[in-house]
Each structure stands twice: as structure tokens, then as C-alpha cells.
Design a protein around this motif. Structure first.
Motif, PDB file in Angstrom:
ATOM      1  N   VAL A 231     -35.798 -44.053 -12.786  1.00 22.02           N
ATOM      2  CA  VAL A 231     -35.150 -43.436 -11.631  1.00 22.02           C
ATOM      3  C   VAL A 231     -35.021 -44.812 -10.167  1.00 22.02           C
ATOM      4  O   VAL A 231     -34.346 -44.851  -9.966  1.00 22.02           O
ATOM      5  CB  VAL A 231     -34.776 -42.355 -11.487  1.00 22.02           C
TER       6      VAL A 231
ATOM      7  N   LEU B 188     -31.562 -47.111  -8.863  1.00 20.66           N
ATOM      8  CA  LEU B 188     -30.859 -46.694  -7.508  1.00 20.66           C
ATOM      9  C   LEU B 188     -30.495 -48.567  -6.970  1.00 20.66           C
ATOM     10  O   LEU B 188     -29.303 -48.504  -6.071  1.00 20.66           O
ATOM     11  CB  LEU B 188     -32.115 -45.963  -6.784  1.00 20.66           C
TER      12      LEU B 188
ATOM     13  N   LEU C 168     -26.493 -48.789  -6.497  1.00 19.81           N
ATOM     14  CA  LEU C 168     -26.430 -49.256  -4.921  1.00 19.81           C
ATOM     15  C   LEU C 168     -25.546 -50.802  -4.502  1.00 19.81           C
ATOM     16  O   LEU C 168     -24.644 -50.820  -4.130  1.00 19.81           O
ATOM     17  CB  LEU C 168     -28.206 -48.884  -3.740  1.00 19.81           C
TER      18      LEU C 168
ATOM     19  N   SER D 101     -32.109 -52.986  -0.887  1.00 22.73           N
ATOM     20  CA  SER D 101     -32.891 -51.564  -1.759  1.00 22.73           C
ATOM     21  C   SER D 101     -34.033 -51.924  -1.977  1.00 22.73           C
ATOM     22  O   SER D 101     -35.585 -50.739  -1.966  1.00 22.73           O
ATOM     23  CB  SER D 101     -31.930 -50.442  -2.970  1.00 22.73           C
TER      24      SER D 101
ATOM     25  N   LEU E 298     -37.636 -49.488  -0.624  1.00 21.92           N
ATOM     26  CA  LEU E 298     -37.748 -47.705  -1.939  1.00 21.92           C
ATOM     27  C   LEU E 298     -39.208 -48.802  -1.904  1.00 21.92           C
ATOM     28  O   LEU E 298     -39.699 -47.625  -2.181  1.00 21.92           O
ATOM     29  CB  LEU E 298     -37.025 -48.731  -3.406  1.00 21.92           C
TER      30      LEU E 298
ATOM     31  N   SER F 289     -27.909 -49.061   2.758  1.00 24.51           N
ATOM     32  CA  SER F 289     -29.764 -49.606   2.330  1.00 24.51           C
ATOM     33  C   SER F 289     -29.613 -48.228   3.230  1.00 24.51           C
ATOM     34  O   SER F 289     -30.605 -48.029   3.207  1.00 24.51           O
ATOM     35  CB  SER F 289     -29.679 -50.686   2.396  1.00 24.51           C
TER      36      SER F 289
ATOM     37  N   LEU G 140     -29.308 -44.373   0.645  1.00 22.18           N
ATOM     38  CA  LEU G 140     -30.238 -45.478  -0.083  1.00 22.18           C
ATOM     39  C   LEU G 140     -31.586 -43.446   0.505  1.00 22.18           C
ATOM     40  O   LEU G 140     -32.223 -43.320   0.132  1.00 22.18           O
ATOM     41  CB  LEU G 140     -31.378 -46.042   0.631  1.00 22.18           C
TER      42      LEU G 140
ATOM     43  N   LEU H 183     -30.845 -40.965  -1.115  1.00 23.98           N
ATOM     44  CA  LEU H 183     -31.030 -40.157  -2.172  1.00 23.98           C
ATOM     45  C   LEU H 183     -32.468 -40.234  -2.139  1.00 23.98           C
ATOM     46  O   LEU H 183     -33.457 -39.676  -2.844  1.00 23.98           O
ATOM     47  CB  LEU H 183     -31.391 -41.461  -2.929  1.00 23.98           C
ATOM     48  N   LEU H 184     -33.788 -40.958  -1.512  1.00 23.02           N
ATOM     49  CA  LEU H 184     -34.970 -40.918  -1.639  1.00 23.02           C
ATOM     50  C   LEU H 184     -35.397 -39.518  -0.764  1.00 23.02           C
ATOM     51  O   LEU H 184     -36.410 -38.904  -1.295  1.00 23.02           O
ATOM     52  CB  LEU H 184     -35.445 -42.505  -1.049  1.00 23.02           C
TER      53      LEU H 184
ATOM     54  N   VAL I 136     -37.847 -39.782  -7.978  1.00 18.32           N
ATOM     55  CA  VAL I 136     -37.572 -40.869  -7.721  1.00 18.32           C
ATOM     56  C   VAL I 136     -38.122 -42.181  -8.729  1.00 18.32           C
ATOM     57  O   VAL I 136     -38.317 -42.670  -9.417  1.00 18.32           O
ATOM     58  CB  VAL I 136     -37.276 -41.823  -6.472  1.00 18.32           C
TER      59      VAL I 136
END
Length: 721
Positions: free
Chosen positions: A194, A198, A202, A243, A247, A315, A319, A322-323, A330
Motif C-alpha cells: 500500500v 500511493l 498520486l 509523496s 510518506l 501531495s 495524500l 489517505l494517510l 498503510v
């Protein structure tokens, strides 16, 4: 935080994390609308008129206004040893081609001087279609009936179609390969499916949205046919990098025990801030292309700026959503081997060992690394540039090889110049006489040969055109010398008609004018790009020395890129390995484009590294310690980000089109060196030598704690929190 560059990503992250579905659906809606726009609004591509520059552009304009522009044509080349058979084949070709709907006429066959080649020029109708199959069918049929002869066809239709087909194949294979390679690199970086997916997702959606939005924008700024490729290239690079930065920091904070929301907010405060700064630096660099004043660079600038802006937007909004929504999920599903390998190496595990000698011996490290950079950059001083031509096209395309053989056997079909004279209709006879005298004078210099063409005069008698052929390859330096002599001496001396305007155009003149425009504007673009990035760095880190060091390192990276392009493509290094034949020059538009792309993209991880160093300095650590910790902590991210860029650009180095190959080699090699030698050696060595002076005129937070004795010189004094 009062800094708007920090408050913007923090507020965006808070809202997105609190409303993840709204943020995600909003992003998907943006992409869907953009794709819909692309389907409804056709992209407006630049026309020939958009590329006009200087005297050659004026000549082209006069020819078009007079209705004297040459119609599209196809050439059929017949070679062999039997003159009678060649003549019979030419007659059959003439009969077959003249009866086609798209053919306006077939010229008389023309023999080469050694009578081993016969050329048929097929003039196409003004309203001809794009399908050359009927013409090719006639050529193939006659070729089959004369197996002892070699009969081939090339021209405006067939050559363009073959090039377009090869470009589509190259780009299709590049896009097909780049996505799985990027995904594999992300798996290696994160060890979880995952988390790896991501950044790729993106980046891909950012590219899709940009291509869609660029369709209506192309009606304001006509797009060159290379823009879509550049959007994919830059969009995948920056989209994945941004990203990745975000992340990695979010996972790092969660590993320290912070909640998902807190981790996202810290990532927004640090990495989000870096993304905005680096995105601004990339946009500033790309904006420098507007200073050239050329249609190609204008469209490349618009496409690049747009894709970077959209990647930044995604970003700092979707992002974090999603996080925040995924949380610890994740990191699922994990790839056991890669997950354990990442855990064992730890953050900066390898780089800490590499950084030790650099921090301990900064002068030696700076001298050695600087010597390597200078040595690789020196060849750039001898770089020669020229417009792409037949020599830069792959010989594996049959139509390209046919056209090369045509120009070799018939010089008048090769490098030519057009002298265009605009005068009063009453002066038509005087102009014709002057141009005929000019043709004799030009041939007498030895730089021109008789083209076999008469002076063409427009219907109104006001515009006259003389075509002069040159017995040189288009990239030969003697072509430029001949054109300059024609413009400054021969034409003014011969065309002495009161009130007449005389200009020199043609393909070779267009190339000369374009190169001269680039040489004129290049210092301006370099100054603009470096000044803007210097201002951005000085403002962001409140430090003039850091900004100056950043600018110097960027110049070094650009010099390396130019030097490698010169060695490989001008001097022919690694020809067999890379699968090309050196043309003896670098294609004219690439150095400037590589400059702005490299400065912009290298700022991504440069800002990320310096931001972490500054973060430690603001916590009270001495600069020497902050440098070693900051560079070590970010080395893994920088390596992963650079690996993505290098892999994407390296794919272009494997393509058959020389322009793409040059760009791929220059960018991939320079970024590889930039992410290793420059950012892991030169940058830390320079910052360590500057010490606390690196942050002038601001004053870093004084170190906290008592001095401690350490065996490692890098930790002579460590602040304790």
C-alpha cells in the motif's frame, strides 16, 4: 507557526485528515473533469508559423503570403546498374503515381551525376490526405516487377508517418516499463504494498489531470508535440518524490509512537513545507523557459509548471487524507524480505558510515569531490549544438535511410537556402536578374552548387524566391559560414534594388537562427533561474551562505550533465552500448531544457536535506552534528527519490530517437551524481566547513547541555534535550 509556507500544508493536512472522503473524492473529481476536458477539447498543436524566428522566419512568412510555399511531396529513388531498366521502372512509376487522387503531378526523372540513381519527385495535391498507402502500393508493385533494381520511397507523408510511429512505439514502451520499475523501487523503499502504491498512484493521477487540463490551455499557448512526453516524464518524477518525502516522514513519526493524526501533522509541518518550497523552485526554474521566446519552450514551460503545481496540490491534500484514513494499514501487506531488510538497515544506516569520513575531513572530501565534478563538466566548454535533422534520426527507419541516400546522390535535395526578395511588381525583372546573378556568384564561392531550380515569382510579381543548394551535410560548420556570407555579403551586393527587402531562409537558416537565439538568451535564462532559486533558498532557510552553496552545487550538476552529453553524443563515447551513431553535436534545444529540469528536480531533495539539517540546528544541535544527522536521516529518502528519477530518465536513454536518448542520458547520469557525490559529499562538507556561519544572517539556537568528550570528532559537542 507564522510562516505561510508551513501553515498552508498544516491546515490542508488537518482538513484532509478530518474529511478524508471529501478530499479523495474531490481529487478524483478533478482528475475526471480533466480527462473529460481532454476528450471534448482537442489539443491545439503549434503550426509552422509558431516556430518562426529571425530572418528565416520572415522569409517563411513572405513565401507563405506570396503563395510560393512548396507543396508536400514524395520522392521515389531508383538505384541499380541497368540504365534501361531504371528508365522503364521510372516510366511505370510515373504512370502509376500520376493517376492517384492525391497526386498533383510527377516531375521528369532526374539522374544522379554517376547515373546510378534516378529520382522521381511526386508533387502532392494541396488538399491531399494523410494516407500514403496508395502511393506506397504503386512503389511496392513496381519494385516487385523489377527485382534487379532497388526502388524506395520517402517524403513528407511517409517519413513523417514513420517517425511518428517510431516515437509512439518508444514512448509506449517507456511508459509501460516506467510504472512497474517505479513500483518495484517503492516496494524496496517501503517494504509494503500500500505504501509503495500511493506515490505511484498520486503521480499517475497528477499526470492524467495535467494532460486533460493542458488541452484547453493549448488554445492559448500552442503545444509542441513533445509536451505530453515531458508531462509524463516530469510528473512521474516529482509526483513520486513529493509523496515519498511526505510518506516517509509520516511513517517515521508513527514509529516514534505518535498517533496517525499527529504524525500526519508533523509530516505536513516538515515535509509539506519542503514540498511547497521545492515545488516553487521547480516552477521558478521552468518559468525561465519563457525568456527564450520560442513556441517549443513556451509549451514545455506551461506543461511542466502545470504538472508540478498539480503534484504539489495532491501531495498536501489527498495524500494526508489517505494517510489519515489508512493509519497503520498503510504498512500492509508487507513484503517479508524487504520489510525485514528495511528494519535491519534502519534510517540512514548505510549513509552514516559514508558520512563519517566526510564530516571528519571536510576539506579533503570537498577537494576530491569537486575535482570529479569539474573534470566531468570541462568537456561542456566544447559543446556544439545544432537542430535535429536526418543525421539524428534512427537509420533503422527505412524512410530515413532512403532520404539520406537521396541527399547523398542529389545534393539539391539536401541542404538548401532560400533567398526571398519582396519588391514592387514593376521591379520583378530587375529582381530576377539580380537573383540569377546571385546564383552565379554563390556557386563561384564553392560553398553552393546549382540547384537546378529557376527563380520563382509570385502571381502579383512582388515576391521572388531563389533556391541555392550546398554540398555539405546540414550539421557541417561550413553551412553556417556559407549562410552568414550569403546574408552579409552576397545578397546585399547582388540585390541592389531600391525599396526591396531581401532575406535568407530555408531549413538550414532556421537552424542557424534558432541556435543564435538560444546562445543569446541562454545567459539570461541561467541568470534568471539561478537568481530565483537563490532567492527562494535564502528566504526559506533565512541564510545567504546556504543559498549560495545551493546555487554553486546546482551549477556543478548542470555542468556535469552538459559535459556527459558532450562526451557521449558529440564525441561518440559508448555509441555501441547505447545503440546510436554520433552526429557530432548536441541537439540545440536540449541543453537549455536539461538545465531548467535538472535545477528544478535536484532542488527537491536538496530542500528536503537542508530542511532536516535546519530542523536539528533549530533544536540546538551544533551545525556539524546537525549536518551528519540530517543528511543521514534523509539519505534513504533521497536515494529512493533519485532512484525513481534515474530509472525513469534512464528508460528514455534506451529509446531509438536521439533527442530522447540525449535527454535520458544527461538527466539520469547528472541526477545520479547529484544525489550521491553532490548531496552526500559536497553539501555536507561545505556546511561543516562553514559551521555556524552557514546560517548567517540569522542566528541558530545555541547548543543546549554540557560539552561531552567523544572519540568521534563529529560529536565533539552534543546538545541534550
Amino acid at each position: 507557526m507564522t510562516n505561510p509556507l508551513t501553515s498552508v500544508p498544516i491546515r490542508a493536512a488537518r482538513w484532509s485528515a478530518a474529511h478524508p472522503w471529501r478530499a479523495v473524492l474531490g481529487w478524483l473529481a478533478l482528475v475526471a473533469v480533466a480527462v473529460g476536458l481532454a476528450m471534448m477539447v482537442p489539443t491545439h498543436e503549434a503550426s509552422d508559423a509558431d516556430y518562426r524566428l529571425g530572418e528565416s522566419g520572415r522569409a517563411d512568412q513572405l513565401v507563405e503570403q506570396a503563395g510560393l510555399d512548396d507543396p508536400d511531396s514524395e520522392l521515389v529513388l531508383v538505384t541499380g546498374q541497368d540504365a534501361a531498366a531504371m528508365t522503364a521502372a521510372a516510366a511505370e512509376l510515373t504512370d502509376g503515381l500520376a493517376g492517384l487522387d492525391d497526386v498533383a503531378g510527377v516531375a521528369e526523372p532526374q539522374w544522379s551525376p554517376d547515373r546510378t540513381a534516378l529520382l522521381l519527385a511526386v508533387r502532392l495535391a494541396l488538399d491531399h490526405g494523410d494516407d500514403a498507402d496508395p502511393l506506397v502500393a504503386v512503389t511496392d508493385r513496381v519494385a516487385a516487377e523489377h527485382p534487379d533494381l532497388r526502388i524506395r520511397q520517402s517524403g513528407d507523408l511517409t517519413l513523417d508517418a514513420a517517425i511518428d510511429e517510431r516515437v509512439a512505439e518508444d514512448l509506449g514502451s517507456a511508459e509501460l516499463i516506467s510504472l512497474p520499475i517505479t513500483l518495484v523501487l517503492m516496494l524496496v523503499a517501503f517494504g509494503a504494498l500500500v505504501a509503495a502504491g500511493l506515490p505511484v498512484l498520486l503521480a499517475a493521477t497528477s499526470v492524467a489531470a495535467t494532460i486533460g487540463i493542458s488541452a484547453p490551455l493549448s488554445h492559448l499557448v500552442p503545444f509542441d508535440d513533445t509536451v505530453a512526453s515531458m508531462i509524463v516524464l516530469i510528473g512521474m518524477a516529482v509526483g513520486v518524490d513529493y509523496s515519498l518525502f511526505y510518506l516517509k516522514r509520516e511513517r517515521e513519526e508513527r514509529a516514534k509512537g505518535r498517533s496517525t493524526i499527529d504524525a500526519v501533522e508533523i509530516a505536513a509541518q516538515t515535509s509539506g513545507h519542503s514540498i511547497l518550497v521545492s515545488g516553487g523552485a521547480v516552477i521558478a526554474a521552468m518559468a525561465g523557459l519563457f525568456l527564450v521566446g520560442d513556441s517549443t519552450f513556451n509549451s514545455l514551460a506551461v506543461g511542466s509548471i502545470l504538472v508540478v503545481a498539480i503534484a504539489v496540490l495532491g501531495s498536501i491534500t489527498v495524500l494526508p487524507a489517505l494517510l489519515g484514513g489508512l493509519g497503520h494499514r498503510v504498512d500492509r501487506p508487507r513484503v517479508p524480505l524487504l520489510w525485514r531488510l528495511n528494519a535491519r538497515i534502519g534510517r540512514g544506516g548505510i549513509s552514516r558510515r559514508l558520512l563519517g569520513p566526510v564530516v571528519a575531513h571536510p576539506v579533503a572530501a570537498l577537494a576530491l569531490a569537486g575535482t570529479v565534478v569539474v573534470a566531468l563538466a570541462v568537456p561542456a566548454l566544447g559543446m556544439k549544438t545544432h537542430q535535429a535533422n536526418l543525421e539524428t534520426l534512427p537509420a533503422s527507419i527505412p524512410e530515413v535511410q532512403t532520404m539520406r541516400d537521396v541527399t547523398a546522390a542529389f545534393p539539391s535535395e539536401g541542404t538548401t537556402a532560400e533567398v526571398v526578395v519582396r519588391a514592387g511588381a514593376d521591379d520583378a525583372d530587375d529582381v530576377r536578374a539580380a537573383l540569377e546573378q546571385l546564383a552565379d556568384d554563390a556557386v563561384a564561392t564553392g560553398a553552393f552548387v546549382a540547384s537546378g531550380s529557376d527563380v520563382e515569382v509570385s502571381d502579383d510579381g512582388r515576391t521572388s524566391v531563389l533556391e541555392l543548394a550546398m554540398p555539405f551535410a546540414e550539421s557541417d560548420e561550413r553551412v553556417d559560414e556559407a549562410l552568414r556570407d550569403l546574408r552579409t555579403d552576397l545578397v546585399p551586393a547582388a540585390v541592389d534594388v531600391p525599396g526591396a527587402e531581401a532575406v535568407v531562409g530555408g531549413g538550414a537558416a532556421e537552424s542557424l537562427d534558432f541556435v543564435e537565439r538560444l546562445q543569446e538568451r541562454l545567459p539570461l535564462v541561467i541568470g534568471f533561474v539561478l537568481l530565483l532559486t537563490l532567492i527562494i533558498m535564502a528566504t526559506t532557510f533565512r541564510s545567504l551562505p546556504v543559498a549560495l552553496v545551493s546555487t554553486a552545487l546546482n551549477l556543478g550538476s548542470v555542468g556535469v550533465a552538459f559535459g556527459l552529453m558532450t562526451l557521449v553524443f558529440q564525441h561518440g563515447w559508448f555509441e555501441s552500448l547505447l545503440g546510436f551513431e554520433s552526429s557530432g553535436f548536441v541537439i540545440d534545444w536540449l541543453p537549455l531544457f536539461v538545465l531548467v529540469v535538472l535545477v528544478g528536480l535536484s532542488m527537491d531533495y536538496h530542500v528536503f536535506v537542508v530542511s532536516r539539517v535546519r530542523e536539528y540546528v533549530d533544536q540546538g544541535l551544533p551545525t556539524r552534528v546537525a549536518v551528519q544527522r540530517g543528511v543521514a536521516d534523509t539519505a534513504g529518502v533521497v536515494t529512493s527519490a533519485a532512484a525513481v528519477m534515474v530509472s525513469v530518465f534512464a528508460i528514455f536513454a534506451t529509446l531509438s530517437m536521439l533527442e530522447m536518448k540525449m535527454m535520458g542520458v544527461g538527466l539520469s547520469a547528472a541526477i545520479l551524481l547529484d544525489a550521491t557525490l553532490v548531496r552526500l559529499v559536497l553539501l555536507p562538507a561545505a556546511l561543516v566547513l562553514l559551521g555556524e556561519r552557514a546560517w548567517w544572517p540569522s542566528r541558530p539556537t545555541p547548543p543546549r547541555g554540557e560539552p561531552v568528550v567523544e572519540t568521534d570528532r563529529a560529536f565533539a559537542e552534543v546538545g541534550q534535550r
